[in-house]
Design a protein around this motif. Structure first.
Motif, PDB file in Angstrom:
ATOM      1  N   SER A   1      -7.890   3.786  -2.656  1.00 34.25           N
ATOM      2  CA  SER A   1      -8.621   2.747  -1.926  1.00 34.25           C
ATOM      3  C   SER A   1      -8.990   3.182  -0.515  1.00 34.25           C
ATOM      4  CB  SER A   1      -7.792   1.463  -1.873  1.00 34.25           C
ATOM      5  OG  SER A   1      -7.618   0.929  -3.164  1.00 34.25           O
ATOM      6  N   GLY A   2      -8.954   4.490  -0.258  1.00 35.77           N
ATOM      7  CA  GLY A   2      -9.350   5.006   1.038  1.00 35.77           C
ATOM      8  C   GLY A   2      -8.439   6.115   1.496  1.00 35.77           C
ATOM      9  N   PHE A   3      -8.386   6.313   2.809  1.00 35.77           N
ATOM     10  CA  PHE A   3      -7.661   7.453   3.366  1.00 35.77           C
ATOM     11  C   PHE A   3      -6.936   7.062   4.646  1.00 35.77           C
ATOM     12  CE2 PHE A   3     -11.840   7.483   5.374  1.00 35.77           C
ATOM     13  CZ  PHE A   3     -11.531   7.675   6.716  1.00 35.77           C
TER      14      PHE A   3
ATOM     15  N   ARG B   1      -3.726  11.297 -13.314  1.00 41.81           N
ATOM     16  CA  ARG B   1      -2.370  10.877 -13.674  1.00 41.81           C
ATOM     17  C   ARG B   1      -1.894   9.752 -12.754  1.00 41.81           C
ATOM     18  NH1 ARG B   1       1.459  15.913 -13.702  1.00 41.81           N
ATOM     19  NH2 ARG B   1       2.953  14.339 -14.481  1.00 41.81           N
ATOM     20  N   LEU B   2      -2.192   9.865 -11.463  1.00 41.98           N
ATOM     21  CA  LEU B   2      -1.841   8.785 -10.546  1.00 41.98           C
ATOM     22  C   LEU B   2      -2.531   7.479 -10.944  1.00 41.98           C
ATOM     23  CD1 LEU B   2      -1.846  10.324  -6.938  1.00 41.98           C
ATOM     24  CD2 LEU B   2       0.102   9.350  -8.165  1.00 41.98           C
ATOM     25  N   ALA B   3      -3.812   7.590 -11.260  1.00 46.05           N
ATOM     26  CA  ALA B   3      -4.571   6.388 -11.625  1.00 46.05           C
ATOM     27  C   ALA B   3      -3.978   5.705 -12.853  1.00 46.05           C
ATOM     28  CB  ALA B   3      -6.032   6.753 -11.873  1.00 46.05           C
ATOM     29  N   GLU B   4      -3.400   6.488 -13.756  1.00 44.90           N
ATOM     30  CA  GLU B   4      -2.834   5.927 -14.976  1.00 44.90           C
ATOM     31  C   GLU B   4      -1.537   5.164 -14.723  1.00 44.90           C
ATOM     32  OE1 GLU B   4      -2.353   9.228 -17.584  1.00 44.90           O
ATOM     33  OE2 GLU B   4      -4.495   9.418 -18.003  1.00 44.90           O
ATOM     34  N   ILE B   5      -0.775   5.583 -13.719  1.00 42.38           N
ATOM     35  CA  ILE B   5       0.539   4.958 -13.526  1.00 42.38           C
ATOM     36  C   ILE B   5       0.553   3.897 -12.430  1.00 42.38           C
ATOM     37  CG2 ILE B   5       1.708   7.033 -14.327  1.00 42.38           C
ATOM     38  CD1 ILE B   5       2.491   7.544 -11.382  1.00 42.38           C
ATOM     39  N   LEU B   6      -0.391   3.942 -11.495  1.00 43.84           N
ATOM     40  CA  LEU B   6      -0.363   3.021 -10.365  1.00 43.84           C
ATOM     41  C   LEU B   6      -1.125   1.747 -10.668  1.00 43.84           C
ATOM     42  CD1 LEU B   6      -0.936   5.416  -7.318  1.00 43.84           C
ATOM     43  CD2 LEU B   6       1.231   4.497  -8.158  1.00 43.84           C
TER      44      LEU B   6
ATOM     45  N   ARG C   1      -1.072  -0.616  -8.060  1.00 43.63           N
ATOM     46  CA  ARG C   1      -1.154  -1.160  -6.710  1.00 43.63           C
ATOM     47  C   ARG C   1      -1.978  -0.178  -5.882  1.00 43.63           C
ATOM     48  NH1 ARG C   1       2.852  -3.359  -5.421  1.00 43.63           N
ATOM     49  NH2 ARG C   1       4.056  -3.284  -7.324  1.00 43.63           N
ATOM     50  N   PRO C   2      -2.514  -0.594  -4.743  1.00 45.73           N
ATOM     51  CA  PRO C   2      -3.412   0.280  -3.975  1.00 45.73           C
ATOM     52  C   PRO C   2      -2.686   1.494  -3.405  1.00 45.73           C
ATOM     53  CG  PRO C   2      -3.540  -2.007  -3.216  1.00 45.73           C
ATOM     54  CD  PRO C   2      -2.385  -1.930  -4.136  1.00 45.73           C
ATOM     55  N   TRP C   3      -3.444   2.587  -3.278  1.00 45.12           N
ATOM     56  CA  TRP C   3      -2.921   3.752  -2.572  1.00 45.12           C
ATOM     57  C   TRP C   3      -4.032   4.380  -1.744  1.00 45.12           C
ATOM     58  CZ3 TRP C   3      -3.754   9.203  -3.459  1.00 45.12           C
ATOM     59  CH2 TRP C   3      -4.632   9.509  -4.505  1.00 45.12           C
TER      60      TRP C   3
ATOM     61  N   LEU D   1       0.846  -1.195   0.000  1.00 43.06           N
ATOM     62  CA  LEU D   1       0.000   0.000   0.000  1.00 43.06           C
ATOM     63  C   LEU D   1       0.879   1.242   0.000  1.00 43.06           C
ATOM     64  CD1 LEU D   1      -2.819   1.383   0.318  1.00 43.06           C
ATOM     65  CD2 LEU D   1      -2.482   1.206   2.812  1.00 43.06           C
ATOM     66  N   LEU D   2       0.555   2.179  -0.879  1.00 45.73           N
ATOM     67  CA  LEU D   2       1.228   3.475  -0.913  1.00 45.73           C
ATOM     68  C   LEU D   2       0.367   4.501  -0.190  1.00 45.73           C
ATOM     69  CD1 LEU D   2       2.441   3.534  -4.626  1.00 45.73           C
ATOM     70  CD2 LEU D   2       3.891   3.353  -2.588  1.00 45.73           C
ATOM     71  N   LYS D   3       0.992   5.245   0.694  1.00 50.15           N
ATOM     72  CA  LYS D   3       0.334   6.362   1.378  1.00 50.15           C
ATOM     73  C   LYS D   3       0.872   7.631   0.736  1.00 50.15           C
ATOM     74  CE  LYS D   3      -0.090   8.643   5.890  1.00 50.15           C
ATOM     75  NZ  LYS D   3       0.459   8.739   7.270  1.00 50.15           N
ATOM     76  N   LEU D   4       0.015   8.312  -0.036  1.00 49.82           N
ATOM     77  CA  LEU D   4       0.481   9.399  -0.883  1.00 49.82           C
ATOM     78  C   LEU D   4      -0.247  10.704  -0.610  1.00 49.82           C
ATOM     79  CD1 LEU D   4       0.627   7.512  -4.314  1.00 49.82           C
ATOM     80  CD2 LEU D   4       2.522   7.921  -2.714  1.00 49.82           C
ATOM     81  N   GLU D   5       0.440  11.794  -0.931  1.00 47.93           N
ATOM     82  CA  GLU D   5      -0.165  13.113  -0.861  1.00 47.93           C
ATOM     83  C   GLU D   5      -1.168  13.316  -1.996  1.00 47.93           C
ATOM     84  OE1 GLU D   5       3.021  16.312   0.031  1.00 47.93           O
ATOM     85  OE2 GLU D   5       4.079  14.634  -0.930  1.00 47.93           O
ATOM     86  N   TYR D   6      -2.132  14.162  -1.742  1.00 51.86           N
ATOM     87  CA  TYR D   6      -2.997  14.633  -2.817  1.00 51.86           C
ATOM     88  C   TYR D   6      -2.146  15.463  -3.771  1.00 51.86           C
ATOM     89  CZ  TYR D   6      -6.796  17.283  -5.040  1.00 51.86           C
ATOM     90  OH  TYR D   6      -7.659  17.880  -5.939  1.00 51.86           O
TER      91      TYR D   6
END
Length: 309
Positions: A255-257, A220-225, A227-229, A206-211
């Motif tokens: 996949s959530g927050f 853009r994130l959705a296009e490259i990832l 795996r879940p974030w 799981l990746l925990k990422l900034e907005y």
């Protein structure tokens, strides 16, 4: 590569709800939490930090799928107070307390004692590691360390350790401004995207990422990832974070927050019954609102995972 026999077989469902969505409350702050107390005119003791963490956990974890806490104050206090709801998984922050840098930029390292077995021994369900990486810059000059390669190597070492131990790994990245740089707008979005792209190549659960700052950035994130974030709150006001979750899940496939100060920040200025009333009447409804948004829009983590052999 052959790994040792797993001590357990944990999955991200240990920190997700029954719909495979993450609604995680974060209370792993240490120095940041102490500074929050200072900002409201209070000189917080270690006991004050432990009490605040236990209070937040007791009221909020029944509504959360997971709690992110620290091993210094949070986990001991929560364990002693039996404040973690049985339905709530526990993520333990395993980054070293000592921070390193090179010419003003963060330099990643790992404390070998804070390993996956150490997380399990404390009752953790997932291993969380915080990094600060910029993968959008030029290659290092001759004789300079490759800070990106170092970060990825540390993450890979953690992943191997967690696979051998049978515990999920969560990697959190925050981008940063290089010395003299004004990191805003499109430049910041690009930095968030490129760091996520580099981390996506590793076998992170799981990746925990900034907005990234915009709906387009989330797309853009959705296009490259693959795996879940989960999107982190970074302490923004609650109403703003509600909008961020809607965009990150709806446009970015999050996949959530994982939310902290946006939900509970006022606890530092309150004690006793006033704190209890705030947590029950304000913080808990905030969390329930975020849970509801994620429930309707988030992508289940098991639909976002890469198929691995």
């Amino acid at each position: 590569m052959t790994y040792a026999t797993k001590a357990r077989t944990g999955t991200l469902d240990d920190i997700a709800n029954d719909s495979h969505v993450f609604s995680i409350i974060a209370m792993d702050q240490r120095n940041t939490l102490r500074r929050m107390f200072t900002a409201v005119g209070l000189d917080a003791s270690d006991d004050d930090l432990r009490t605040a963490k236990a209070d937040v956990a007791r009221v909020l974890t029944p509504a959360a799928s997971g709690l992110l806490s620290d091993p210094t104050y949070g986990v001991p206090a929560i364990t002693q107070a039996e404040a973690l709801a049985p339905s709530c998984g526990l993520l333990i922050a395993a980054e070293p307390s000592e921070r390193r840098s090179y010419q003003g930029e963060p330099r990643t390292h790992r404390d070998p004692d804070l390993n996956a077995q150490w997380v399990l021994d404390q009752g953790g369900d997932a291993y969380k590691f915080f990094v600060q990486m910029r993968a959008d810059g030029p290659a290092p000059a001759a004789g300079e360390p490759d800070l990106v390669a170092e970060t990825l190597a540390v993450c890979d070492d953690i992943i191997r350790d967690c696979r051998a131990t049978g515990i999920p790994v969560v990697i959190e990245n925050l981008v940063y401004a290089r010395p003299g740089e004004d990191l805003r707008g499109q430049a910041r979005e690009d930095a968030v995207i490129e760091a996520a792209r580099a981390l996506n190549d590793l076998d992170i659960d799981l990746l925990k990422l900034e907005y990234p700052g915009s709906p387009e950035g989330c797309r853009r994130l959705a296009e490259i990832l693959d795996r879940p974030w989960a999107v982190l709150s970074a302490g923004v006001p609650f109403d703003q974070f509600t909008d961020i979750i809607q965009i990150a899940t709806g446009e970015g496939g999050a996949s959530g927050f994982i939310a902290g100060r946006s939900v509970w920040r006022e606890v530092v200025s309150l004690t006793g019954q006033q704190r209890e009333e705030f947590l029950t009447s304000v913080a808990l409804p905030r969390l329930e609102r975020l849970v509801d948004v994620a429930a309707h829009r988030a992508r289940p983590w098991n639909q976002a995972s890469r198929t691995t052999s």
